[in-house]
Design a protein around this motif. Structure first.
Motif, PDB file in Angstrom:
ATOM      1  N   CYS A   1      47.382  43.654  45.875  1.00  0.00           N
ATOM      2  CA  CYS A   1      46.083  43.288  45.286  1.00  0.00           C
ATOM      3  C   CYS A   1      46.202  43.104  43.778  1.00  0.00           C
ATOM      4  CB  CYS A   1      45.030  44.365  45.568  1.00  0.00           C
ATOM      5  SG  CYS A   1      44.254  44.232  47.161  1.00  0.00           S
ATOM      6  N   SER A   2      47.107  43.849  43.172  1.00  0.00           N
ATOM      7  CA  SER A   2      47.275  43.799  41.720  1.00  0.00           C
ATOM      8  C   SER A   2      48.128  42.618  41.277  1.00  0.00           C
ATOM      9  CB  SER A   2      47.915  45.092  41.222  1.00  0.00           C
ATOM     10  OG  SER A   2      47.096  46.185  41.533  1.00  0.00           O
ATOM     11  N   GLY A   3      48.665  41.880  42.232  1.00  0.00           N
ATOM     12  CA  GLY A   3      49.465  40.713  41.906  1.00  0.00           C
ATOM     13  C   GLY A   3      50.961  40.935  41.940  1.00  0.00           C
ATOM     14  N   ALA A   4      51.415  42.089  42.414  1.00  0.00           N
ATOM     15  CA  ALA A   4      52.853  42.358  42.495  1.00  0.00           C
ATOM     16  C   ALA A   4      53.490  41.469  43.557  1.00  0.00           C
ATOM     17  CB  ALA A   4      53.098  43.828  42.832  1.00  0.00           C
ATOM     18  N   PRO A  27      38.987  38.932  50.849  1.00  0.00           N
ATOM     19  CA  PRO A  27      39.351  38.381  49.543  1.00  0.00           C
ATOM     20  C   PRO A  27      38.458  38.847  48.392  1.00  0.00           C
ATOM     21  CG  PRO A  27      39.435  36.670  51.207  1.00  0.00           C
ATOM     22  CD  PRO A  27      38.846  37.888  51.859  1.00  0.00           C
ATOM     23  N   GLU A  28      37.162  38.948  48.624  1.00  0.00           N
ATOM     24  CA  GLU A  28      36.265  39.380  47.546  1.00  0.00           C
ATOM     25  C   GLU A  28      36.586  40.806  47.103  1.00  0.00           C
ATOM     26  OE1 GLU A  28      31.627  40.422  47.195  1.00  0.00           O
ATOM     27  OE2 GLU A  28      32.039  38.340  47.795  1.00  0.00           O
ATOM     28  N   ARG A  29      36.793  41.682  48.069  1.00  0.00           N
ATOM     29  CA  ARG A  29      37.112  43.073  47.735  1.00  0.00           C
ATOM     30  C   ARG A  29      38.514  43.179  47.121  1.00  0.00           C
ATOM     31  NH1 ARG A  29      35.277  47.122  52.241  1.00  0.00           N
ATOM     32  NH2 ARG A  29      35.131  48.515  50.459  1.00  0.00           N
ATOM     33  N   GLN A  30      39.441  42.373  47.608  1.00  0.00           N
ATOM     34  CA  GLN A  30      40.776  42.354  47.025  1.00  0.00           C
ATOM     35  C   GLN A  30      40.700  41.933  45.556  1.00  0.00           C
ATOM     36  OE1 GLN A  30      43.731  40.243  49.494  1.00  0.00           O
ATOM     37  NE2 GLN A  30      42.435  40.699  51.264  1.00  0.00           N
ATOM     38  N   GLN A  31      39.899  40.906  45.278  1.00  0.00           N
ATOM     39  CA  GLN A  31      39.740  40.433  43.909  1.00  0.00           C
ATOM     40  C   GLN A  31      39.081  41.497  43.028  1.00  0.00           C
ATOM     41  OE1 GLN A  31      41.038  37.852  42.467  1.00  0.00           O
ATOM     42  NE2 GLN A  31      40.082  38.266  40.495  1.00  0.00           N
TER      43      GLN A  31
END
Length: 113
Positions: free
Chosen positions: A26-29, A99-103
């Motif tokens: 979620c953090s982009g790793a 996706p909304e919660r992930q963002q």
């Protein structure tokens, strides 16, 4: 109110490793960064088993193998999720963390403070 969060399990590598992988995703790793992060736990071979090692069904447990957190285990886990769901993000959507919660989580974890 925003509050810190801590998550863990008895052995601290299986369920915790998967949750950490999803949070990192979620953090982009990248998958490689997630694997490297998981493998850091392999340096610590003292696992608090909280008595589960005494359960009869675990007789003969190879503690040396059980206490490990090899990079290959997370690499294979991510490969399985990617094969079954397409990506870690798609898996999270499948289990109800869309996706909304992930963002939202990504913004909370990566914003400058």
């Amino acid at each position: 109110a925003m509050m810190p969060v801590m998550f863990f399990c008895k052995a601290g590598k299986d369920r915790t490793g998967i949750i950490a992988a999803l949070v990192l995703a979620c953090s982009g790793a990248t998958d490689l960064q997630i694997v490297d992060d998981y493998a850091r736990s392999d340096a610590f071979h003292a696992v608090a088993l909280a008595g589960i090692e005494n359960k009869p069904e675990l007789a003969g447990l190879d503690r040396a193998a059980f206490e490990r957190a090899p990079a290959g285990a997370m690499r294979e886990t991510i490969a399985y999720i990617n094969q079954q769901y397409g990506s870690l993000a798609a898996y999270m959507t499948h289990i109800g963390f869309g996706p909304e919660r992930q963002q939202q989580l990504r913004q909370l974890l990566t914003r400058d403070v």
